[in-house]
Design a protein around this motif. Structure first.
Motif, PDB file in Angstrom:
ATOM      1  N   TYR A 158       0.843  -1.198   0.000  1.00 39.26           N
ATOM      2  CA  TYR A 158       0.000   0.000   0.000  1.00 39.26           C
ATOM      3  C   TYR A 158       0.881   1.252   0.000  1.00 39.26           C
ATOM      4  O   TYR A 158       0.614   2.211  -0.729  1.00 39.26           O
ATOM      5  N   TYR A 159       1.924   1.234   0.804  1.00 40.28           N
ATOM      6  CA  TYR A 159       2.816   2.387   0.929  1.00 40.28           C
ATOM      7  C   TYR A 159       3.413   2.758  -0.436  1.00 40.28           C
ATOM      8  O   TYR A 159       3.379   3.917  -0.842  1.00 40.28           O
ATOM      9  N   VAL A 160       3.941   1.755  -1.133  1.00 37.97           N
ATOM     10  CA  VAL A 160       4.607   1.993  -2.411  1.00 37.97           C
ATOM     11  C   VAL A 160       3.605   2.272  -3.536  1.00 37.97           C
ATOM     12  O   VAL A 160       3.825   3.167  -4.359  1.00 37.97           O
ATOM     13  N   GLU A 161       2.507   1.516  -3.569  1.00 36.38           N
ATOM     14  CA  GLU A 161       1.576   1.611  -4.685  1.00 36.38           C
ATOM     15  C   GLU A 161       0.549   2.740  -4.551  1.00 36.38           C
ATOM     16  O   GLU A 161       0.025   3.217  -5.558  1.00 36.38           O
ATOM     17  N   HIS A 162       0.252   3.159  -3.314  1.00 35.26           N
ATOM     18  CA  HIS A 162      -0.785   4.172  -3.120  1.00 35.26           C
ATOM     19  C   HIS A 162      -0.301   5.441  -2.404  1.00 35.26           C
ATOM     20  O   HIS A 162      -0.569   6.535  -2.865  1.00 35.26           O
ATOM     21  N   HIS A 163       0.385   5.256  -1.265  1.00 38.35           N
ATOM     22  CA  HIS A 163       0.752   6.438  -0.476  1.00 38.35           C
ATOM     23  C   HIS A 163       1.782   7.312  -1.193  1.00 38.35           C
ATOM     24  O   HIS A 163       1.592   8.528  -1.282  1.00 38.35           O
ATOM     25  N   LEU A 164       2.856   6.717  -1.680  1.00 38.26           N
ATOM     26  CA  LEU A 164       3.886   7.540  -2.324  1.00 38.26           C
ATOM     27  C   LEU A 164       3.357   8.251  -3.573  1.00 38.26           C
ATOM     28  O   LEU A 164       3.645   9.443  -3.758  1.00 38.26           O
ATOM     29  N   PRO A 165       2.551   7.603  -4.427  1.00 35.73           N
ATOM     30  CA  PRO A 165       1.948   8.355  -5.538  1.00 35.73           C
ATOM     31  C   PRO A 165       1.023   9.482  -5.060  1.00 35.73           C
ATOM     32  O   PRO A 165       0.972  10.551  -5.673  1.00 35.73           O
ATOM     33  N   LEU A 166       0.321   9.260  -3.947  1.00 31.85           N
ATOM     34  CA  LEU A 166      -0.529  10.303  -3.367  1.00 31.85           C
ATOM     35  C   LEU A 166       0.324  11.503  -2.946  1.00 31.85           C
ATOM     36  O   LEU A 166      -0.022  12.662  -3.222  1.00 31.85           O
ATOM     37  N   VAL A 167       1.440  11.230  -2.287  1.00 34.46           N
ATOM     38  CA  VAL A 167       2.360  12.294  -1.862  1.00 34.46           C
ATOM     39  C   VAL A 167       2.853  13.075  -3.077  1.00 34.46           C
ATOM     40  O   VAL A 167       2.817  14.311  -3.096  1.00 34.46           O
ATOM     41  N   MET A 168       3.305  12.368  -4.121  1.00 35.13           N
ATOM     42  CA  MET A 168       3.785  13.054  -5.328  1.00 35.13           C
ATOM     43  C   MET A 168       2.667  13.878  -5.972  1.00 35.13           C
ATOM     44  O   MET A 168       2.891  15.015  -6.387  1.00 35.13           O
ATOM     45  N   HIS A 169       1.485  13.303  -6.051  1.00 37.23           N
ATOM     46  CA  HIS A 169       0.353  13.998  -6.674  1.00 37.23           C
ATOM     47  C   HIS A 169       0.062  15.328  -5.968  1.00 37.23           C
ATOM     48  O   HIS A 169      -0.145  16.357  -6.619  1.00 37.23           O
ATOM     49  N   HIS A 170       0.050  15.294  -4.648  1.00 34.25           N
ATOM     50  CA  HIS A 170      -0.305  16.499  -3.895  1.00 34.25           C
ATOM     51  C   HIS A 170       0.837  17.508  -3.776  1.00 34.25           C
ATOM     52  O   HIS A 170       0.584  18.712  -3.734  1.00 34.25           O
ATOM     53  N   TRP A 171       2.069  17.034  -3.682  1.00 36.03           N
ATOM     54  CA  TRP A 171       3.161  17.949  -3.355  1.00 36.03           C
ATOM     55  C   TRP A 171       4.102  18.311  -4.504  1.00 36.03           C
ATOM     56  O   TRP A 171       4.944  19.194  -4.351  1.00 36.03           O
ATOM     57  N   ALA A 172       3.960  17.680  -5.656  1.00 39.01           N
ATOM     58  CA  ALA A 172       4.813  18.055  -6.797  1.00 39.01           C
ATOM     59  C   ALA A 172       4.609  19.526  -7.141  1.00 39.01           C
ATOM     60  O   ALA A 172       5.561  20.235  -7.492  1.00 39.01           O
TER      61      ALA A 172
END
Length: 106
Positions: free
Chosen positions: A27-41
């Motif tokens: 979950y961390y790799v497949e969902h959380h990290l993309p969520l972080v990139m999506h919001h903070w890029a």
């Protein structure tokens, strides 16, 4: 001479716990990290990477490396309205509180 505002900043987010503590790596790799990139890029986050120990043991269960354009980018991301959504996602993969450390290049 490099201006301080132009120096990239790395934030390490670690999760410390006992061997076998609840931490959903997938979950961390497949969902959380993309969520972080999506919001903070949009604020200057340029990349994230996850690291896990080779063997299960007490101590550091996961490390996330967040690379930002500069210090202002870090402040903007963590102070953004989107930070709430990023932090609200943590219980989906662990009950361990994240620890943030700002790294400085030597």
């Amino acid at each position: 001479m490099t201006r301080t505002q132009d120096v990239p900043v790395t934030i390490y987010v670690t999760y410390e716990g006992a061997a076998g503590a609840a931490f959903d790596r997938a979950y961390y790799v497949e969902h959380h990290l993309p969520l972080v990139m999506h919001h903070w890029a949009q604020y200057g986050l340029v990349g994230v990477a996850a690291f896990f120990p080779a063997v299960e043991q007490a101590g550091t269960l996961a490390i996330c490396e967040c690379r930002f354009r500069n210090a202002a980018s870090v402040d903007a991301a963590f102070g953004s309205p989107e930070a709430r959504a990023v932090m609200a996602d943590v219980p989906h993969f662990t009950d361990i509180a994240p620890i943030r450390v700002r790294a400085v290049a030597l």
